[in-house]
Design a protein around this motif. Structure first.
Motif, short mmCIF file in Angstrom:
data_model
loop_
_atom_site.label_atom_id
_atom_site.label_comp_id
_atom_site.label_asym_id
_atom_site.label_seq_id
_atom_site.Cartn_x
_atom_site.Cartn_y
_atom_site.Cartn_z
N ASN A 40 0.37 2.53 7.06
CA ASN A 40 -0.14 1.78 8.21
C ASN A 40 -1.29 0.85 7.82
O ASN A 40 -2.01 0.36 8.68
N GLU A 41 -1.44 0.59 6.54
CA GLU A 41 -2.51 -0.29 6.09
C GLU A 41 -1.95 -1.64 5.67
O GLU A 41 -1.07 -1.73 4.83
N SER A 43 0.86 -1.18 0.00
CA SER A 43 0.00 0.00 0.00
C SER A 43 0.90 1.23 0.00
O SER A 43 1.51 1.55 1.01
N LYS A 90 -8.15 -6.43 4.64
CA LYS A 90 -7.51 -5.16 4.99
C LYS A 90 -7.62 -4.88 6.48
O LYS A 90 -8.63 -5.21 7.11
N THR A 144 -6.14 -1.66 9.40
CA THR A 144 -5.34 -0.48 9.71
C THR A 144 -4.53 -0.79 10.97
O THR A 144 -5.09 -1.27 11.96
N HIS A 186 -0.97 4.40 2.03
CA HIS A 186 -1.13 4.35 3.49
C HIS A 186 -0.15 3.34 4.07
O HIS A 186 -0.36 2.13 3.98
N PRO A 208 -4.66 -4.64 15.45
CA PRO A 208 -5.33 -4.53 14.15
C PRO A 208 -6.39 -5.62 13.97
O PRO A 208 -6.31 -6.68 14.59
N ARG A 252 -2.67 -4.99 3.77
CA ARG A 252 -3.58 -5.56 2.78
C ARG A 252 -3.03 -6.92 2.37
O ARG A 252 -1.85 -7.06 2.07
#
Length: 143
Positions: free
Chosen positions: A95-96, A90, A112, A114, A93, A121, A98
């Motif tokens: 801090n994402e 990603s 997904k 965050t 972002h 998470p 996936r």
């Protein structure tokens, strides 16, 4: 509960998390944490020999190897044996987290979460390939 069948894929995300999945149709998210030190651990040290300098002097060094443990923080049923998994970068972002999975029914799913420091998470299904577009054995997946 750990996996009860063959683990087919494992992926690291940063230095703190990893995911595992496989034939038990479960996607697990794990966190790596420092283990609590016990009295036995304090005695356990690794000794190595090192030759330094031109004189051939051998010096003993004590190296403490940090003890780590992993803790499962989430288990998600995928309802099919997962044959492959990959972390999807990603760029927008950082801090994402996936993750894409592909399984025995021929479906590709995107998960997904965050990731915020200090919070646990939670992976959620963000998209799923329609079963009419599944791959393998006349759209029924692989058995």
């Amino acid at each position: 509960r750990d996996h009860v069948s063959a683990v087919k894929a494992m992926e690291w995300w940063g230095e703190e998390f990893f995911l595992s999945t496989g034939r038990d149709a479960i996607l697990n998210l794990w966190r790596i944490v420092p283990a609590e030190e016990t009295a036995k651990d304090k005695k356990r040290k690794k000794k190595i020999k090192n030759t330094e300098g031109g004189g051939g002097d051998k010096l003993d060094h004590i190296i403490e190897v940090p003890k780590m443990e992993y803790r499962r923080i989430q288990s998600i049923p995928t309802y099919e044996q997962v044959e492959g998994m990959v972390i999807v970068p990603s760029h927008k972002h950082a801090n994402e987290l996936r993750v894409a999975t592909a399984g025995s029914k021929g479906l590709v799913r995107l998960w997904k979460a965050t990731v915020v420091r200090g919070h646990t998470p939670e992976l959620k299904l963000s998209s799923e390939q329609p079963s009419t577009q599944a791959f393998g054995d006349a759209r029924g997946g692989y058995t």
